[in-house]
Design a protein around this motif. Structure first.
Motif, PDB file in Angstrom:
ATOM      1  N   ILE A 130      -2.647   5.256  -3.722  1.00 24.91           N
ATOM      2  CA  ILE A 130      -4.324   5.825  -3.991  1.00 24.91           C
ATOM      3  C   ILE A 130      -4.802   7.565  -4.064  1.00 24.91           C
ATOM      4  N   GLY A 131      -4.994   7.533  -5.350  1.00 26.70           N
ATOM      5  CA  GLY A 131      -5.127   9.075  -5.676  1.00 26.70           C
ATOM      6  C   GLY A 131      -6.246   9.457  -5.546  1.00 26.70           C
ATOM      7  N   ARG A 132      -7.397   8.799  -4.341  1.00 27.29           N
ATOM      8  CA  ARG A 132      -8.003   9.401  -4.378  1.00 27.29           C
ATOM      9  C   ARG A 132      -8.839   8.740  -3.520  1.00 27.29           C
ATOM     10  N   VAL A 133      -9.561   9.427  -2.831  1.00 26.00           N
ATOM     11  CA  VAL A 133     -10.675   7.841  -1.363  1.00 26.00           C
ATOM     12  C   VAL A 133     -12.240   8.988  -2.157  1.00 26.00           C
ATOM     13  N   GLY A 176       1.362   4.786  -1.202  1.00 21.57           N
ATOM     14  CA  GLY A 176       1.362   5.929  -2.535  1.00 21.57           C
ATOM     15  C   GLY A 176       0.219   6.137  -3.634  1.00 21.57           C
ATOM     16  N   LEU A 213      -2.506   7.804   4.261  1.00 21.26           N
ATOM     17  CA  LEU A 213      -3.105   9.190   3.204  1.00 21.26           C
ATOM     18  C   LEU A 213      -2.500   9.980   1.931  1.00 21.26           C
ATOM     19  N   GLU A 265      -9.952   5.616  10.196  1.00 22.33           N
ATOM     20  CA  GLU A 265      -9.653   7.496  10.417  1.00 22.33           C
ATOM     21  C   GLU A 265      -8.682   6.506  11.748  1.00 22.33           C
ATOM     22  N   PRO A 271      -3.762   8.730   8.419  1.00 18.54           N
ATOM     23  CA  PRO A 271      -2.892   9.463   8.180  1.00 18.54           C
ATOM     24  C   PRO A 271      -1.628   9.016   7.448  1.00 18.54           C
TER      25      PRO A 271
END
Lengths: 294, 356
Positions: free
Chosen positions: B212-215, B210, B356, B349, B354
């Motif tokens: 990763i706030g933004r990709v 958790g 994120l 993918e 799934p």
């Protein structure tokens, strides 16, 4: 008698010719602008991809591998995400647009109605990118209304929060289109029907449920279909508001074509998406037609 | 004077004709051919505009990369051999693809004398040893952090899994940096670009954490995320870090044995089938001259490759001694990386998205 038959035949030929001339531009545009790229896409989707190359190589082998590799949970999840977020956005859009359209048509003065119409058209024509960043700046992870959402227990980093922001972005674009679509139907409903129902003792809500809603159902179905089509094909909205964590089919298709240059796989996904969208739209249309016949 | 409708129309027509004539005259007396160049946006194209302004042999029509440098490839493929671009700015990743498609002119060193001042070993060649691209600068892709808001001091890649970093990491999307970010994880966990399983395992842990706030799917995504304080830690190319560092304190982990830095060359690929090849080569020779290399480094934030050009102080983190280079820099086999892009993207993918 013979003369009359000849005259009828002449009219019939003339009708057919007129019809052909009238339809010719649309048929040509569809054939060259839609059908031929679609056929091209179908052919490309059956070609083998060589990793490291741009698109399929010349004389590439024919394969169904590009379709076969889509039969997995991850792809199903992307398809499901696209349709459930798009579907929710389309429905929420109708819930807002329906009363709004009624209010504009029945409650506003002609002058205010014109102003509202102009405002809605401006919203339709304004850039999706600008509207999307407006939502991001308002509800995004550093948006001014973020504290409000945090107070209702939504973590700015949670998937639920991001999904809601994506739905908000889609609804923002759907409302003006849906309202404009519904306004035409509202205008054609005779207001005296509601007056009659209410003068016979029906409460306002019941009069609307039994008169306004059924009479605008065809427009509501059309509006829902337009909104759904827009939502499931959205690209910028999930890309910006989804923070790269919400993947729509359009984003996967773009990645395949534009970033890793795997045209055959991108083409296969595009055709699966097209077939799924057509199936969903057909089911809704047929269900409505079946209900109308009953 | 009364303005009648006829007079108004007459004035408008006269102005229109005058404007058209001025435009035509400007085209007719332009210094040289107009070249169409594909460049990255932001500071990079700004640097190239300043270089173009310093010469008058050619004028320019600038086209910008949309997303990664690889995004231009399908656009070229769609129209090939009638390509509209005279040169395309790129790096090892995109150039190797172009070499495989045989889209690039072979560069004769005689046509670009300043190439003699560029380190020989960095020049991209095809299988027959022909020079296929002209390097102009060196950039890097590495981990870094905004030190004013990072919740903890990052000491190693394992720290990225710390609960204190919840939502604080901006991670490059699967199409950014040729997924060298996952190669970096693989290297940390004992793998490499040819053995990515340890990297994917670590990537799954990171996605599940958790943190990763933004990709970031574009460089602007990365810059916006860090400058708006949405996230504070990330992996990205130097121009992204440089944009953040303009306003906030940034630490790049380029000379830290707990991290690996990837260096890349940015340069010019000259397209085949273009009418202005001579003018394009002349401009490229001018652009990699010592003075213009220094100007490019100063504005674009990539260290010069021309050995006679000076490296600005703010790019010292990109200057490595031979010992530092062997300790901190990893040079992957770009052919392997390129050929794995499709498989890695699908793996992202299936296994990572799934989570994120």
């Amino acid at each position: 008698m013979t003369n009359a038959r000849q005259q009828t035949a002449a009219i019939s030929i003339s009708d057919r010719r007129d019809r052909a001339i009238t339809l010719a531009p649309a048929v040509l545009v569809l054939a060259f602008g839609f059908l031929s790229p679609l056929i091209n896409l179908a052919i490309e989707s059956l070609k083998e991809f060589t990793p490291g190359r741009v698109g399929s190589v010349e004389n590439a082998a024919t394969t169904v591998q590009n379709y076969h590799e889509l039969a997995n949970q991850a792809f199903a999840n992307v398809l499901l995400t696209t349709f459930w977020i798009g579907g929710v956005a389309a429905l929420v859009g109708q819930l807002v647009a329906f009363p709004l359209a009624y209010f504009i048509v029945r409650r506003l003065s002609p002058r205010m109605r014109t102003l509202a119409l102009g405002f809605l058209i401006t919203l339709v024509l304004s850039s999706v990118l600008i509207k999307t960043y407006a939502i991001e700046l308002t509800f995004g992870s550093v948006g001014i209304l973020r504290p409000l959402l945090l107070t209702v227990g939504l973590s700015a980093n949670s998937r639920e929060y991001i999904n809601i922001v994506v739905i908000a972005g889609l609804v923002h674009s759907i409302i003006p289109v849906a309202t404009l679509t519904l306004m035409g139907a509202m205008q054609s409903i005779d207001p005296r029907l509601l007056d009659a129902a209410q003068s016979l003792g029906a409460p306002g809500w019941k009069a609307h449920l039994s008169i306004t809603l059924p009479l605008s159902l065809p427009a509501l179905v059309s509006s829902t279909l337009i909104s759904l089509t827009f939502a499931i094909s959205a690209f910028v909205i999930p890309m910006v508001l989804g923070r790269g964590r919400v993947l729509f089919m359009s984003n996967v298709i773009y990645t395949r074509f534009s970033d890793i240059a795997n045209y055959p796989s991108g083409a296969a996904i595009s055709l699966v998406m097209l077939a799924t969208a057509l199936a969903v739209i057909s089911v809704i249309t047929l269900a409505h037609a079946w209900k109308s016949r009953r | 004077m009364d303005m009648t409708r006829r007079r108004f129309m007459g004035s408008a027509a006269a102005l229109g004709i005058a404007g058209t004539m001025t435009g035509l005259a400007r085209s007719a007396f332009a210094a040289g051919p107009e070249l169409t160049a594909v460049e990255w946006g932001g500071d990079v194209v700004e640097a190239m505009k300043q270089i173009a302004a310093a010469q008058d042999a050619s004028t320019f029509n600038w086209v910008l990369h949309q997303g990664g440098a690889g995004a231009i490839l399908p656009k070229i493929k769609a129209v090939w051999p009638n390509v509209d671009f005279d040169y395309v700015a790129g790096w090892e990743g995109s150039f190797n693809s172009m070499v495989k498609e045989d889209w690039l002119e072979t560069i004769n060193p005689v046509d670009i004398p300043n190439l003699a001042d560029i380190p020989e070993k960095i020049i991209i060649r095809d299988g027959k040893g022909n020079i296929k691209a002209v390097p102009r600068a060196v950039g890097g892709m590495y981990f870094g952090a905004r030190t004013d808001i990072a919740p903890i001091a990052i000491k190693s890649i394992d720290d990225l899994l710390s609960p204190d970093l919840r939502g604080a990491i901006c991670w490059p999307g699967p199409t950014q940096s040729m997924m060298l970010q996952i190669v970096a994880l693989a290297l940390h966990a004992g793998g490499s670009e040819t053995n990515m399983e340890p990297g994917w395992k670590l990537m799954q842990d990171l996605a599940k954490s958790g943190n990763i706030g933004r990709v970031a799917v574009t460089d602007i995504d990365f810059t916006n995320s860090l400058t708006s304080s949405e996230t504070s830690v990330g992996f990205f190319a130097e121009p992204g870090w440089a944009a953040v560092a303009k306003n906030f304190p940034v630490t790049r982990f380029t000379k830290d044995s707990n991290f690996k830095a990837f260096l890349y060359q940015s340069g010019f690929g000259v397209m085949k089938n273009r009418p202005n090849t001579r003018a394009t080569l002349d401009f490229i020779n001018f652009a990699i001259s010592p003075e213009m290399s220094a100007l490019y480094a100063k504005v674009a934030g990539e260290a010069p490759l021309n050995s006679k050009a000076s490296t600005p102080d703010n790019l010292k983190h990109l200057a490595f001694t031979p010992e530092e280079f062997s300790s901190f820099v990893y040079v992957p086999d770009y052919n392997v990386v390129l050929e794995q892009q499709d498989a890695w993207s699908k793996r992202w993918e299936q296994d990572i998205a799934p989570l994120l």
